[in-house]
Design a protein around this motif. Structure first.
Motif, PDB file in Angstrom:
ATOM      1  N   LYS A 152      -6.055 -27.348   1.594  1.00  0.00           N
ATOM      2  CA  LYS A 152      -7.272 -28.113   1.849  1.00  0.00           C
ATOM      3  C   LYS A 152      -7.989 -28.362   0.521  1.00  0.00           C
ATOM      4  CE  LYS A 152     -11.676 -28.217   4.359  1.00  0.00           C
ATOM      5  NZ  LYS A 152     -12.545 -27.533   5.349  1.00  0.00           N
ATOM      6  N   ALA A 210       1.019 -24.061  -2.096  1.00  0.00           N
ATOM      7  CA  ALA A 210       1.107 -24.602  -0.730  1.00  0.00           C
ATOM      8  C   ALA A 210       2.565 -24.794  -0.323  1.00  0.00           C
ATOM      9  CB  ALA A 210       0.348 -25.925  -0.650  1.00  0.00           C
ATOM     10  N   ARG A 267      -1.853 -20.344   2.123  1.00  0.00           N
ATOM     11  CA  ARG A 267      -3.048 -21.084   2.551  1.00  0.00           C
ATOM     12  C   ARG A 267      -3.982 -21.198   1.346  1.00  0.00           C
ATOM     13  NH1 ARG A 267      -5.350 -17.249   6.696  1.00  0.00           N
ATOM     14  NH2 ARG A 267      -4.500 -15.815   5.140  1.00  0.00           N
ATOM     15  N   TRP A 295      -8.698 -17.562   3.282  1.00  0.00           N
ATOM     16  CA  TRP A 295      -7.606 -18.245   2.605  1.00  0.00           C
ATOM     17  C   TRP A 295      -6.811 -17.215   1.807  1.00  0.00           C
ATOM     18  CZ3 TRP A 295      -7.269 -23.418   3.693  1.00  0.00           C
ATOM     19  CH2 TRP A 295      -8.419 -24.032   4.205  1.00  0.00           C
ATOM     20  N   LEU A 331      -0.528 -32.616  -0.273  1.00  0.00           N
ATOM     21  CA  LEU A 331      -1.438 -32.800   0.859  1.00  0.00           C
ATOM     22  C   LEU A 331      -0.732 -33.469   2.034  1.00  0.00           C
ATOM     23  CD1 LEU A 331      -4.694 -33.899  -0.995  1.00  0.00           C
ATOM     24  CD2 LEU A 331      -4.408 -31.852   0.413  1.00  0.00           C
ATOM     25  N   ARG A 332       0.203 -34.337   1.742  1.00  0.00           N
ATOM     26  CA  ARG A 332       0.944 -35.004   2.823  1.00  0.00           C
ATOM     27  C   ARG A 332       1.917 -34.050   3.507  1.00  0.00           C
ATOM     28  NH1 ARG A 332       1.034 -39.334  -1.058  1.00  0.00           N
ATOM     29  NH2 ARG A 332       3.125 -38.713  -1.747  1.00  0.00           N
ATOM     30  N   ARG A 333       2.383 -33.045   2.783  1.00  0.00           N
ATOM     31  CA  ARG A 333       3.477 -32.218   3.298  1.00  0.00           C
ATOM     32  C   ARG A 333       3.032 -30.861   3.846  1.00  0.00           C
ATOM     33  NH1 ARG A 333       6.752 -33.241  -2.277  1.00  0.00           N
ATOM     34  NH2 ARG A 333       7.373 -35.416  -1.902  1.00  0.00           N
ATOM     35  N   HIS A 334       1.893 -30.358   3.384  1.00  0.00           N
ATOM     36  CA  HIS A 334       1.557 -28.965   3.675  1.00  0.00           C
ATOM     37  C   HIS A 334       0.165 -28.856   4.302  1.00  0.00           C
ATOM     38  CE1 HIS A 334       5.104 -28.170   1.322  1.00  0.00           C
ATOM     39  NE2 HIS A 334       4.551 -28.696   0.247  1.00  0.00           N
ATOM     40  N   ARG A 335       0.107 -28.450   5.535  1.00  0.00           N
ATOM     41  CA  ARG A 335      -1.171 -28.325   6.244  1.00  0.00           C
ATOM     42  C   ARG A 335      -2.002 -27.151   5.745  1.00  0.00           C
ATOM     43  NH1 ARG A 335       0.237 -29.515  12.654  1.00  0.00           N
ATOM     44  NH2 ARG A 335       0.983 -31.682  12.359  1.00  0.00           N
ATOM     45  N   GLY A 336      -1.387 -26.230   5.061  1.00  0.00           N
ATOM     46  CA  GLY A 336      -2.118 -25.072   4.572  1.00  0.00           C
ATOM     47  C   GLY A 336      -2.944 -25.335   3.327  1.00  0.00           C
TER      48      GLY A 336
END
Length: 537
Positions: free
Chosen positions: A213, A24, A29, A5, A206-211
């Motif tokens: 977690k 994010a 990441r 990360w 969290l809804r917008r950025h896949r990077g």
């Protein structure tokens, strides 16, 4: 072993959620590790439900300070959030930035880039203030701040009038041009629900950025340091141990957890770490030191008119306000119980207010065991006026009680260990009685219940202050930043001195304690900290 990360953030609290969201958004990441669980619980989302969270181990670290001579040997309860949103998910939601001079003090201490002219634009950018944008407030930002000027109880209106009669100015915005005076408190509430950093910052990210977690139930036990550089963390989850590695590790656990984790990782007072059987990688006596906190006390009266006790105590009252909140997201459950308050000086020669007031149109002299009795007030009409000191000089310390990361650290508050703090509290509690004696309040008072009319001379008042005071839950400064390496843990960009790739971004990084509630400053830390990490500041 987790994949690599850019950043591992330890702690999804007031600062950590904001920091994670902004990193994010910038395309980084980010792995966000939180020891607690989810914040989607009824009494977390219900603003007045925070009384039910005061000792709930499912969402609360439930710390206890060491017996304190300054509090006559009392062992104070220190709640801290242990869930997404951290303490922003269990606090009283009052939105106070602090005095501009508080941030200029930070800059003077060597925290370059944290003066008032630096942080005001950040505050305005992160806010969506219901009162609208102006020179001081912001609109359109991710964090909605409710004005909370409507629906005031008659006792609250009487308090504001009486405070004016006692010489305190009316103030429509403590976060505006001036801090002094009395008025209603802005609160982090949106649509009748608590607006924690998990709700306002983390979930949209969290809804917008896949990077990005998020891992909950992940108790970080050690920062991995190799050749003088932080490369990752060890953590436990569901009884299993794991590691995560990253280009940078950022601690956002707060004023208690962050210094504890630094010490467990070999960064702290060398003699203390050695006594705990831990390796000493960086000998820095400032880790865990300089613990600062506000101390508060309530004065309570029996009222001649109905207070919120009469609504919230009986079962039918609880049913009524519960239905109103569930159906309409409004009513007494839709905001904190601290509807009004303010700031004043115990000495007119001071350059800024040194005391904060809180008015509550209810009373809680007969608490239910194991619960802060916000929802179970006294079986009679009553109200309280409370206060807390803004900038006490007393300092405490966080130390390890054990090398076991699952053991709570030792919290030594040292409340009222400085005579100056005692003297200003003595002057302050006299103001509470002065307000209560004004024409607007006098007819509404049947009797003083605490401390009671027998407590009159200075010695008796001081004894009462020591016997009944306690934290108002604003610990900070235990890994503070500053310009002098001999007196700080971090530089102005939040880097931990002596270790590469390691930063701290939470209230432990404050150089000094701001006046007033500190959640706004902790959120600022996450916002402005992201700028530091991204090289924008």
């Amino acid at each position: 072993m987790q994949g690599d990360w850019d950043h591992i953030i330890v702690g999804a609290g007031s600062s950590g959620c904001v920091l994670a969201a902004r990193l994010a958004q910038a395309g980084r990441r980010v792995l966000l590790l939180e020891a607690g669980g989810d914040d989607r619980r009824l009494f977390v989302q219900m603003p007045l439900g925070y009384g039910k969270l005061f000792m709930d181990p499912a969402v609360n670290w439930n710390y206890a300070a060491q017996p304190d001579p300054g509090l006559l040997g009392n062992r104070d309860h220190w709640p801290r959030g242990r869930l997404l949103g951290g303490s922003s998910s269990i606090n009283a939601m009052v939105w106070i930035r602090g005095h501009p001079g508080d941030y200029d003090d930070w800059a003077t201490a060597g925290a370059t880039g944290w003066g008032w002219s630096d942080v005001l634009p950040a505050f305005r950018a992160l806010e969506d203030n219901q009162a609208g944008a102006d020179e001081w407030r912001g609109a359109g930002g991710p964090l909605h701040v409710a004005a909370c000027r409507d629906g005031l109880h008659p006792l609250t209106r009487a308090f504001l009038t009486a405070a004016g009669q006692a010489g305190l100015a009316q103030n429509a915005d403590f976060n505006g041009a001036t801090m002094a005076g009395v008025g209603t408190y802005q609160q982090t509430v949106a649509g009748g629900r608590r607006n924690s950093t998990a709700r306002a910052f983390l979930r949209p990210a969290l809804r917008r950025h896949r990077g990005l977690k998020v891992v909950t139930g992940a108790m970080v036990t050690r920062v991995l340091i190799r050749d003088g550089r932080a490369v990752g963390v060890d953590y436990c989850r569901a009884g299993q141990t794991d590691q995560a590695v990253a280009g940078e590790v950022i601690l956002s656990g707060g004023a208690i957890n962050t210094p504890q984790l630094l010490m467990l990782s070999g960064i702290g007072p060398g003699a203390h770490l050695h006594a705990m059987g831990l390796p000493v990688l960086v000998d820095n006596p400032n880790v865990g030191a300089h613990l600062s906190d506000h101390q508060g006390i309530n004065y309570t009266w029996r009222a001649t008119i109905p207070s919120l006790n009469d609504l919230l105590r009986p079962w039918w009252g609880k049913l009524r306000v519960g239905i109103e909140w569930l159906a309409l997201r409004r009513g007494v459950l839709a905001r904190s119980i601290n509807h009004a308050g303010g700031f004043f000086r115990t000495d007119p020669g001071r350059d800024r207010p040194n005391m904060q007031l809180y008015f509550q149109a209810f009373s809680t002299l007969l608490p239910r065991a194991g619960e802060r009795p916000v929802l179970t007030p006294d079986p009679f009409s009553g109200f309280s006026i409370g206060l807390s000191n803004c900038r006490p000089l007393s300092r405490g310390r966080i130390e390890l009680a054990s090398a076991d990361p699952f053991s709570h650290p030792a919290i030594t508050a040292n409340a009222f260990s400085r005579t100056e703090d005692v003297a200003e509290m003595l002057a302050a509690v006299k103001m509470l009685r002065h307000i209560a004696a004004q024409p607007a309040m006098r007819p509404l008072i049947a009797e003083e219940l605490r401390p009671g009319p027998d407590v009159q001379d200075d010695d008796a008042l001081i004894h009462d202050v020591r016997a009944r005071s306690g934290t108002v839950y604003h610990p900070c400064c235990t890994a503070r930043m500053g310009g002098d390496p001999a007196r700080s843990v971090l530089d102005a960009a939040l880097h931990v001195r002596g270790v590469q790739g390691l930063r701290v971004c939470d209230a432990s990084a404050f150089p000094s304690l701001p006046g007033g509630n500190i959640n706004a400053a902790a959120i600022l830390m996450g916002w402005r900290g992201a700028d530091m990490v991204l090289g924008r500041a």
